[in-house]
Every structure is written in C-alpha cells, then in structure tokens.
Design a protein around this motif. Structure first.
Motif, PDB file in Angstrom:
ATOM      1  N   ALA A  24       0.818  -1.218   0.000  1.00  0.00           N
ATOM      2  CA  ALA A  24       0.000   0.000   0.000  1.00  0.00           C
ATOM      3  C   ALA A  24       0.847   1.261   0.000  1.00  0.00           C
ATOM      4  CB  ALA A  24      -0.933  -0.007   1.212  1.00  0.00           C
ATOM      5  N   GLY A  25       2.163   1.104   0.025  1.00  0.00           N
ATOM      6  CA  GLY A  25       3.048   2.273   0.005  1.00  0.00           C
ATOM      7  C   GLY A  25       3.133   2.986   1.340  1.00  0.00           C
ATOM      8  N   VAL A  26       2.884   2.246   2.434  1.00  0.00           N
ATOM      9  CA  VAL A  26       2.909   2.843   3.769  1.00  0.00           C
ATOM     10  C   VAL A  26       4.200   2.428   4.465  1.00  0.00           C
ATOM     11  CG1 VAL A  26       1.780   2.992   6.020  1.00  0.00           C
ATOM     12  CG2 VAL A  26       0.396   2.818   3.929  1.00  0.00           C
ATOM     13  N   LYS A  27       4.949   3.414   4.952  1.00  0.00           N
ATOM     14  CA  LYS A  27       6.148   3.152   5.723  1.00  0.00           C
ATOM     15  C   LYS A  27       5.984   3.802   7.088  1.00  0.00           C
ATOM     16  CE  LYS A  27      11.176   3.564   5.780  1.00  0.00           C
ATOM     17  NZ  LYS A  27      12.386   4.088   5.085  1.00  0.00           N
ATOM     18  N   LEU A  28       5.733   2.961   8.115  1.00  0.00           N
ATOM     19  CA  LEU A  28       5.563   3.485   9.463  1.00  0.00           C
ATOM     20  C   LEU A  28       6.864   4.124   9.950  1.00  0.00           C
ATOM     21  CD1 LEU A  28       3.446   0.712  11.239  1.00  0.00           C
ATOM     22  CD2 LEU A  28       2.678   2.837  10.188  1.00  0.00           C
ATOM     23  N   GLY A  29       6.700   5.320  10.508  1.00  0.00           N
ATOM     24  CA  GLY A  29       7.875   6.079  10.903  1.00  0.00           C
ATOM     25  C   GLY A  29       8.482   6.844   9.751  1.00  0.00           C
ATOM     26  N   GLY A  30       7.915   6.649   8.546  1.00  0.00           N
ATOM     27  CA  GLY A  30       8.363   7.354   7.355  1.00  0.00           C
ATOM     28  C   GLY A  30       7.281   8.296   6.868  1.00  0.00           C
ATOM     29  N   ASN A  31       6.506   7.806   5.871  1.00  0.00           N
ATOM     30  CA  ASN A  31       5.449   8.689   5.348  1.00  0.00           C
ATOM     31  C   ASN A  31       4.207   8.716   6.239  1.00  0.00           C
ATOM     32  OD1 ASN A  31       4.560   6.096   4.753  1.00  0.00           O
ATOM     33  ND2 ASN A  31       3.793   6.631   2.709  1.00  0.00           N
ATOM     34  N   TYR A  32       4.156   7.810   7.219  1.00  0.00           N
ATOM     35  CA  TYR A  32       3.077   7.870   8.229  1.00  0.00           C
ATOM     36  C   TYR A  32       3.667   7.500   9.586  1.00  0.00           C
ATOM     37  CZ  TYR A  32      -1.409   7.641  10.524  1.00  0.00           C
ATOM     38  OH  TYR A  32      -2.458   7.897  11.382  1.00  0.00           O
TER      39      TYR A  32
END
Length: 466
Positions: A434-442
């Motif tokens: 889904a293109g989600v990087k915790l601690g990155g873009n979210y």
C-alpha cells in the motif's frame, strides 16, 4: 423623526434580525455599524471577512451602508451616535462575558447623552432567564433543560428583511485594511472550496439539508464519510441565519425522527449558551472545581503531533487534517479527537480548546468551552472522565470502510478496510504493497492506546483519592 444606530455583532443578516427590524420600524434613518472583534481566531477572521462583504453588499442593495470601525465600542458608539444625532442604539443581546461587560460600559456611556441601548434576543432561541427549573434556578443538566425548552416553545414570529434601508453615511474603515484574510502562504483554499459565508449561503445550506440529509440525520450524523450533517454551525455562529428560523424551517419540514434529533442538537447549542451565562470562565476554568488539581501532562511534541494530524492514529489524524483544511470537523470525530488529547495524551483540555478556537470557522465561546469540558469530564452534565473513547473502535464503528480516513490521510488510502484503522498492527507486506512506511510517510502511534487509557484512569483516581 429620530435616527437609530444598529450595532451588528454575531447577527450578520437582514432577515429575522430584531435589532435591525426595530430600528427600521421607526421610519427614520439608520446607521449600520460593525466593530471588529479582535479576539477572533484565524479561521474565524477569514469567515468574518467574507460574511461582512456579503452583508455590506446586501445593505447597499437596499440603500444603506455598512460602517466598519475598530476599537472600543463603549467609546466608538457614543461618539458616532452624538455625531449623527442618534436617539437609540439597537444590538443583539450577548451571552459572552466580554460583550456583557462591554454592554454595561456602553450603557453607562450612552445615558448622559440620553440615548437608549436596546438589546434584542437574536442569537439564541430563549433569553437566559427564560428557561428555569421549577425552583426558579438555572439548569445544569441537558435532558431536563431540553424538555423545558420544548415545553416553552419557540415563538414563530419571524421578522422580514427590510426592503429599503434609509442609511446614514459617515467615514468607515475599508474591510481590506483589516487584513482578516491570510497573507502568504494562503492556507484558506480548502475553506473557499467548502464554504459560502453570508446570509444567502446560510439559507442555501439549510435548504440543501432539509431537502434530503435531514431524513437520515438520526443515524447519518455519526458517519463522517457521509454528507449527513447540516454544517450550519458557522452560519448560525455568525448570525447569518437566525436559530429561530432554522428551528421553524426544520420543524415544518415534516421529516420525522431526523428532524427531532436535529432540533435536540440545536438545543445542545442553546444549553451551551445557558452554561456560559452561568459560568463566564467556561473557556478557561473547569466547572467542577476538583479538576483544578488534575495532574495534566506537559508534552509539547504530542500536542504538536495532534494539531498537525500526525499522531499515528488514523481517525484522529483524519479529523485534525479535516479541521486544518476546511476549518471544520465532523462532530463525532471532534469527540474522538478531543478524548484522545485529554485522556490518552493527558494534555489539558484548554490547549485543545485554544487550537479549535484558532482553526474552527464555527469557533464559539459557549459551544467550544462547554464541549471540551464535556469530553474532559469537568463540565456540567459532562461525560464521566472514565469514559474514554477507543479511537480504533470508534473508527471501525463509524468509518468501517475507511472512506473518511482515505480522504484526509491519503498516505493510507491503499490499505484494506480491515487494517486502515490499525496500520501499526498490519502485516509489513500489506503496508509495503500500500506504500505505507511506518515512521516514514506515516508516523507510528505517539502512545500505546492501552497504556494511555490506564494512565488516564490512574490520573483520575488521584482526584478521587484526594
């Protein structure tokens, strides 16, 4: 035939405006005045600019002029009244402590000039002393208050807008010189797309609501992804439409349970005004005095994350970003966001109230203060402090498909509905897809929800032990 002066405050309309009607009914000339309320937050100032522009145009179309001044009303109005030969000043009756004190000072300044100050019920359904208990006191609980309001009945006499205004002209400030609109960067694009301030915009919003959404209001008002609410609150706050007109148009629409629920919501606004009348410091001091000793936390980083919609809790972040973009937040989500701030993060409710005051287009002294105290458990008829909203469960219940979160937190938009409210518990492969990087873009959650809940309950226990 004597002249009159109408002092506009939060009654920026021509229809059903008792102060304006009384002044025009004399048949004499009328000076129409607005004095800038310097206390308004940034979003409210944006709205005010456009509301005054709309009101000014409506007045010009009827032959009058809207005079703009800034400064102390107790100095400006007597001087202007003497200059114009005015014999009476008409204004809406105020509930706010600042305006009540101003009115006392203005009345004292006008008396030596033999000029009467006439205050009219305009911004509320009932005068503060109208709704009382059987013992003659004021209510502190909503349900019996609302029953008393229904029993009293809202007067049906609605006053027409004047067809002609015989205006008095005098030097006026230029609206543009007040610099109410944001300078660069222009952060108001989302508000311009969402709102049409002014009396015409208010009537259009009411008609749209009564034409359809009100039928499902009892259920849909809790679903932030649906257009299930009236979104009339900023229009009513600025007085672009009278609460009395809203009440009677809704009651006459014959839409069953949805209308009854909507009328009860109007009475929550009325109850907030009732509380402000009793508790002038409602924006600053807890109504329940024991909460002065509450062990709040001092966490500037967490407060900033909450303000910017970067808490790592999707439904909270969606609400805070909706607020930032549009100047408004869905009422169910307001409760979720407020509960998270004061309970999971233990940040004082006054900090949340101050942020809402600056960012809401419907920032209202009574409703904002009373609602924050309700969530924090320290107000009249408040939710008990140990009622702690779980934002994940709230998201799953009221935004089950994640449509609201997807709209305002687009970095999570490709997550499946089953995990959009809990990305920190989601399989890394699903996040990556889904293109989600915790601690990155979210961000990761600023606090573990279970830990925050236990900490809040422990803090509340210290009040009980004391």
């Amino acid at each position: 035939m004597s002249a009159s002066l109408v002092w506009f405050r939060n009654d920026l309309r021509l229809a059903d405006n008792p102060a304006l009607h009384a002044a025009c009914a004399t048949g004499g000339k009328v000076a129409l005045l607005y004095i800038l309320d310097e206390r308004a937050g940034a979003a409210s100032r944006w709205w005010l600019h456009h509301s005054l522009a709309a009101l000014g145009a409506d007045i010009v179309a009827r032959g009058g002029t809207l005079l703009l001044r800034r400064g102390d009303p107790a100095r400006i109005i007597p001087a202007l009244a003497a200059e114009l030969g005015v014999s009476a000043v008409h204004a809406a009756r105020a509930h706010e402590p600042f305006w009540r004190e101003t009115d006392r000072a203005l009345d004292a300044a006008l008396k030596p000039l033999n000029i009467g100050l006439h205050r009219h019920l305009s911004t509320a359904l009932f005068a503060p002393e109208r709704i009382t208990t059987k013992a003659g006191g004021l209510f502190g609980v909503y349900t019996p208050f609302s029953k008393a309001c229904f029993a009293a009945g809202v007067p049906e006499m609605l006053l027409p807008a004047p067809k002609v205004i015989h205006g008095l002209e005098v030097a006026s400030d230029r609206l543009e010189d007040w610099a109410l609109l944001p300078a660069k960067p222009d952060w108001a694009g989302g508000m311009r797309a969402e709102w049409t301030p002014g009396e015409a915009g208010a009537l259009a919003r009411l008609e749209t609501f009564l034409a359809g959404p009100v039928q499902l209001y009892a259920e849909a008002r809790n679903l932030p992804a649906q257009p299930g609410t009236a979104k009339l609150s900023p229009h009513v706050h600025f007085g672009e439409i009278s609460p009395r007109l809203v009440w009677h148009r809704a009651a006459a629409s014959g839409q069953g349970q949805g209308v009854q629920t909507f009328l009860k919501e109007l009475l929550w606004r009325e109850f907030s005004l009732h509380l402000l009348w009793q508790h002038p410091e409602i924006r600053r001091s807890p109504i329940r005095p024991e909460f002065v000793r509450f062990p709040w936390a001092d966490n500037a980083a967490a407060l900033r994350a909450w303000q910017r919609g970067r808490t790592g809790i999707p439904i909270v972040d969606a609400g805070m970003r909706e607020l930032w973009q549009t100047g408004w937040m869905h009422n169910r989500v307001r409760m979720i966001c407020a509960s998270f701030l004061v309970k999971h993060l233990l940040i004082p409710w006054q900090a949340g109230e101050a942020w809402f005051w600056d960012t809401l287009v419907d920032a209202d002294e009574a409703a904002n203060g009373a609602s924050w105290q309700w969530v924090a458990g320290c107000g009249a008829d408040a939710a008990p402090y140990f009622r702690i909203f779980n934002p994940v469960l709230q998201g799953l219940k009221f935004d089950p498909e994640g449509a609201y979160v997807r709209r305002f937190v687009p970095e999570l938009a490709k997550l499946p509905a089953a995990c959009i409210h809990t990305p920190w518990e989601t399989d890394p492969a699903i996040l990556a897809h889904a293109g989600v990087k915790l601690g990155g873009n979210y961000p990761r959650p600023v606090i573990d929800l279970a830990t925050g809940r236990e900490r809040a309950l422990a803090a509340y226990q210290t009040l009980k032990d004391a």
